[in-house]
Enzyme design. Structure first.
Site, PDB file in Angstrom:
ATOM      1  N   SER A 152     -37.316   7.310 -20.116  1.00  0.00           N
ATOM      2  CA  SER A 152     -38.602   6.857 -19.613  1.00  0.00           C
ATOM      3  C   SER A 152     -38.966   5.490 -20.208  1.00  0.00           C
ATOM      4  O   SER A 152     -38.227   4.524 -20.014  1.00  0.00           O
ATOM      5  CB  SER A 152     -39.673   7.913 -19.907  1.00  0.00           C
ATOM      6  OG  SER A 152     -40.862   7.641 -19.217  1.00  0.00           O
ATOM      7  N   ASP A 206     -39.297  12.854  -9.532  1.00  0.00           N
ATOM      8  CA  ASP A 206     -39.859  11.961 -10.545  1.00  0.00           C
ATOM      9  C   ASP A 206     -40.413  10.713  -9.876  1.00  0.00           C
ATOM     10  O   ASP A 206     -39.713  10.065  -9.092  1.00  0.00           O
ATOM     11  CB  ASP A 206     -38.754  11.575 -11.538  1.00  0.00           C
ATOM     12  CG  ASP A 206     -39.246  10.709 -12.686  1.00  0.00           C
ATOM     13  OD1 ASP A 206     -40.425  10.310 -12.691  1.00  0.00           O
ATOM     14  OD2 ASP A 206     -38.432  10.433 -13.593  1.00  0.00           O
ATOM     15  N   HIS A 262     -39.429  14.554 -14.196  1.00  0.00           N
ATOM     16  CA  HIS A 262     -39.517  13.675 -15.351  1.00  0.00           C
ATOM     17  C   HIS A 262     -39.768  14.510 -16.608  1.00  0.00           C
ATOM     18  O   HIS A 262     -40.573  15.439 -16.586  1.00  0.00           O
ATOM     19  CB  HIS A 262     -40.673  12.686 -15.154  1.00  0.00           C
ATOM     20  CG  HIS A 262     -40.678  11.547 -16.111  1.00  0.00           C
ATOM     21  ND1 HIS A 262     -40.001  10.375 -15.877  1.00  0.00           N
ATOM     22  CD2 HIS A 262     -41.280  11.403 -17.309  1.00  0.00           C
ATOM     23  CE1 HIS A 262     -40.189   9.552 -16.883  1.00  0.00           C
ATOM     24  NE2 HIS A 262     -40.960  10.150 -17.779  1.00  0.00           N
TER      25      HIS A 262
END
Length: 361
Positions: A194, A288, A318
Site C-alpha cells: 500500500s 481493491d 486491500h
C-alpha cells in the site's frame, strides 16, 4: 483492567480464527450470497471477515482520531496476524529509524544472504513494525531471506516528504551497513504494501538513479497515483475495507495543502524510469480501490523494459498481506508473494523484460 483487556483480546482472536476455520459451506452460509463484481468472486473467508467486522460495531479506523486509529489498526493486525514462528528477531536502528531484523531458521547458522528492506503500509499515517510483524515473519521464513522492517515517521507529525526521505535514508544506511546484518549487498531488495509499496517504488527509483545496489522490488497493492481516479477506485471504495474516506484522509493528512499530487514521489506513475531499475514483482487485489493504478504502474515498467511479474489475486481485498494467522485464502496469497521474493533474490525468474503486460490471476 489489563487482565480483562487481555482476556477480551484472546476471546476475539479465538472467535475470529474459529469462524474462519469452519467448513466452507458453513462459512458461505454465514457470509451470505457470494459477492461478484467485475467478473470476480470475493473469497468466502474475506466476505465473512468483512461481515464480522460490520456486525462487531467497531468504528472504522478512519472515523477515529489519528492516535486512536493507530491503536485500532494495530489491534486488527494482531488479530489477523497470529503468532508465526521465525528463526530470530532483533530490534535495531537503521540510521535514525527503529527497525526490526527477521532471520529465518534456515539462516540461523549465519552466512551472507539476501535481505529485503520492508516498508509498512497504513496511508502514511498508520502502521509500524508491530502492525506488520506477522507478514514479515512469513516472508522471511517462506522466502528464506532476512527481512529488515523499517519504521519511518508518520503524518500528521511528519508530513510529506518525511516518509519518502526516511525510507531513502534507511535504504542508503542498509547499503552502507549490509555486512552488519550478514546481507549480500548485491542481493538487496526493497518492498512494501500500500503506502509502503509507494515508498518502496520510490526507493527503487532513487537507487537506480544513484547507482545503489537493488536487485529486486516487491510491490504489494501499491498506491501509485495520488488522485485515485480509476474504475477500481470508484467500484470498490466502500464496503471492501479500504474506503474513499480512508484514502482522502491519508492524502489530506500526509500531503500539505498546495502540494502537486502529480509529484512522482506521491504518484510514481509520473516518474521517469531510469536505466537499471530493479526487476519487480507487483501484485494487486481484485476488490481493491488501488488495483487499477497498481497494474498501470506495472505496465509502465514493462513498457520501459523492466522485468516485471504482475499478479492479481482476484478474490482478495486491500490489506490481505496482514491476514496470515487465520483462515487459508489470504495466507496462500502471501505465500505466493514470498515465493516470488525467493525467485527474485535467488536469480530464478519465471519472466523476462516486458513479459507480463497484464495481470495474471
Amino acid at each position: 483492567m489489563s487482565t480483562l483487556h487481555d482476556l477480551r483480546a484472546r476471546f476475539e482472536k479465538a472467535a475470529f480464527a474459529g469462524a474462519l476455520a469452519l467448513p466452507e459451506p458453513v462459512k458461505r452460509l454465514l457470509a451470505g450470497r457470494a459477492v461478484v463484481l467485475d467478473g470476480q468472486t470475493l473469497a468466502t473467508e474475506t466476505q465473512l471477515t468483512l461481515r464480522l467486522q460490520k456486525v462487531s460495531g467497531l468504528p472504522p479506523v478512519e472515523s477515529l482520531p489519528v492516535l486512536q486509529g493507530r491503536d485500532a489498526l494495530l489491534h486488527q493486525s494482531l488479530l489477523a496476524g497470529g503468532s508465526l514462528p521465525v528463526g530470530s528477531v532483533r530490534d535495531l536502528r537503521a540510521g535514525d529509524l527503529p527497525a526490526r531484523l527477521y532471520t529465518p531458521r534456515a539462516l540461523l547458522g549465519g552466512g551472507t544472504a539476501p535481505l529485503l528492506v520492508f516498508l509498512h503500509g497504513g496511508g502514511f499515517i498508520y502502521g509500524d513494525i508491530e502492525s506488520h510483524d506477522a507478514p514479515c515473519r512469513l516472508l522471511a521464513e517462506r522466502a528464506g531471506v532476512r527481512v529488515l522492517s523499517v519504521e519511518y515517521r508518520l503524518a500528521p507529525e511528519a508530513p510529506f516528504p518525511a516518509a519518502h526521505d526516511d525510507c531513502v535514508a534507511a535504504y542508503r544506511w542498509v547499503v552502507e551497513h549490509a555486512d552488519e546484518m550478514d546481507a549480500d549487498p548485491q542481493r538487496l531488495a526493497v518492498g512494501g504494501d500500500s503506502a509502503g509499496g509507494n515508498l518502496a517504488a520510490w526507493v527503487a527509483l532513487v537507487a537506480a538513479e544513484e547507482g545503489l545496489p537493488c536487485a529486486f522490488q516487491l510491490l504489494v497493492y501499491p498506491t501509485t497515483d495520488a488522485h485515485h481516479d480509476t474504475a477500481s477506485a470508484r467500484m470498490f471504495d466502500e464496503g471492501f475495507f479500504l474506503t474513499r474516506r480512508f484514502m482522502d484522509l491519508a492524502t489530506s493528512t500526509y500531503v500539505p495543502a498546495g502540494t502537486d499530487l502529480d509529484d512522482p514521489r506521491l504518484s510514481p506513475l509520473n516518474a521517469d524510469v531510469p536505466e537499471g531499475l530493479a526487476p519487480a514483482y507487483l501484485c494487486t487485489a481484485g476488490f481493491d480501490p488501488l488495483r487499477d493504478e497498481g497494474e498501470a504502474y506495472a505496465r509502465k515498467l514493462v513498457e520501459a523494459g523492466v522485468a516485471v511479474e504482475m499478479h492479481r489475486f482476484p478474490d482478495q481485498i486491500h490489506g490481505f498481506l496482514n491476514i496470515v494467522g487465520v483462515g487459508r485464502t489470504s495466507r496462500r496469497a502471501v505465500e505466493q508473494i514470498a515465493d516470488a521474493l525467493r525467485r527474485g533474490l535467488t536469480g530464478v525468474r519465471t519472466t523476462g523484460p516486458g513479459a507480463t503486460a497484464e495481470p495474471r490471476g
